[in-house]
Design a protein around this motif. Sequence first.
Motif, short mmCIF file in Angstrom:
data_model
loop_
_atom_site.label_atom_id
_atom_site.label_comp_id
_atom_site.label_asym_id
_atom_site.label_seq_id
_atom_site.Cartn_x
_atom_site.Cartn_y
_atom_site.Cartn_z
N GLN A 192 0.84 -1.20 0.00
CA GLN A 192 0.00 0.00 0.00
C GLN A 192 0.88 1.25 0.00
O GLN A 192 0.62 2.21 -0.74
CB GLN A 192 -0.94 0.00 1.21
CG GLN A 192 -2.03 -1.04 1.12
CD GLN A 192 -2.92 -1.05 2.34
OE1 GLN A 192 -3.17 0.00 2.94
NE2 GLN A 192 -3.40 -2.21 2.72
N THR A 193 1.93 1.25 0.81
CA THR A 193 2.82 2.40 0.87
C THR A 193 3.57 2.59 -0.43
O THR A 193 3.63 3.70 -0.98
CB THR A 193 3.81 2.24 2.04
OG1 THR A 193 3.08 2.14 3.26
CG2 THR A 193 4.77 3.42 2.12
N PHE A 194 4.17 1.51 -0.96
CA PHE A 194 4.92 1.62 -2.21
C PHE A 194 4.04 2.04 -3.38
O PHE A 194 4.46 2.79 -4.25
CB PHE A 194 5.60 0.29 -2.55
CG PHE A 194 6.81 -0.03 -1.73
CD1 PHE A 194 7.89 0.83 -1.66
CD2 PHE A 194 6.87 -1.21 -1.01
CE1 PHE A 194 9.00 0.53 -0.91
CE2 PHE A 194 7.99 -1.53 -0.26
CZ PHE A 194 9.06 -0.65 -0.20
N ALA A 195 2.80 1.54 -3.42
CA ALA A 195 1.90 1.83 -4.53
C ALA A 195 1.16 3.15 -4.37
O ALA A 195 0.63 3.69 -5.34
CB ALA A 195 0.88 0.69 -4.69
N GLY A 196 1.07 3.65 -3.14
CA GLY A 196 0.27 4.85 -2.91
C GLY A 196 -1.21 4.56 -3.06
O GLY A 196 -1.99 5.41 -3.45
N GLY A 197 -1.61 3.32 -2.80
CA GLY A 197 -3.01 2.90 -2.95
C GLY A 197 -3.28 1.68 -2.11
O GLY A 197 -2.43 1.23 -1.34
N PRO A 198 -4.47 1.08 -2.26
CA PRO A 198 -4.88 -0.02 -1.39
C PRO A 198 -4.23 -1.37 -1.69
O PRO A 198 -4.32 -2.28 -0.88
CB PRO A 198 -6.38 -0.09 -1.60
CG PRO A 198 -6.59 0.44 -2.97
CD PRO A 198 -5.54 1.50 -3.16
N PHE A 199 -3.58 -1.52 -2.85
CA PHE A 199 -2.92 -2.78 -3.20
C PHE A 199 -2.09 -2.57 -4.45
O PHE A 199 -2.16 -1.52 -5.08
CB PHE A 199 -3.94 -3.92 -3.42
CG PHE A 199 -4.90 -3.67 -4.56
CD1 PHE A 199 -4.59 -4.07 -5.86
CD2 PHE A 199 -6.12 -3.05 -4.33
CE1 PHE A 199 -5.48 -3.84 -6.89
CE2 PHE A 199 -7.01 -2.84 -5.36
CZ PHE A 199 -6.68 -3.22 -6.65
N ARG A 200 -1.31 -3.58 -4.81
CA ARG A 200 -0.68 -3.59 -6.13
C ARG A 200 -0.78 -4.97 -6.72
O ARG A 200 -0.77 -5.97 -6.03
CB ARG A 200 0.73 -3.05 -6.15
CG ARG A 200 1.67 -3.46 -5.16
CD ARG A 200 3.01 -2.78 -5.41
NE ARG A 200 3.90 -3.30 -4.40
CZ ARG A 200 5.11 -2.88 -4.18
NH1 ARG A 200 5.62 -1.93 -4.92
NH2 ARG A 200 5.85 -3.42 -3.26
#
Length: 141
Positions: A32-40
Amino acid sequence: MKVSGACHCGKIQIEAVLIEGKVFACHCTDCQTFAGGPFRVMVQSNGNNFEIVGEASEYVKTSAESGNPRIQGFCGTCGSSLYACDLERSLINIRAACLEDSSTFSPKIHMFGSSSPSWLDKMNESDWLEKGLGSQKMLRE
């Protein structure tokens, strides 16, 4: 399946042969942190079937939510997240968004669901726009 892709600025290219059926979404807090969203969304390749052209920057995350140290590969120029792998580089998790035709990779498994935000269950109840704010609404099926 052979795939290719690149970072956002194009300085790093990826080519790989994917492991069939290994398409998954990770909802862990690191992703979530690396993607800037809820998943990758990721696809997998064996290390011997993965090639990078260009010089990827790497960061070793020693305390991942899984408990396993992971190498995180990204472009040092544009910041695009490209892959993660074990320290031996035997199994590569390629970030599907950096691949050509990335929309064809539909996750078969969602991992770390306990970290997933509850609002994901209601995404289809939200308004969807064709493009940016102010653009026309669209229907999602």
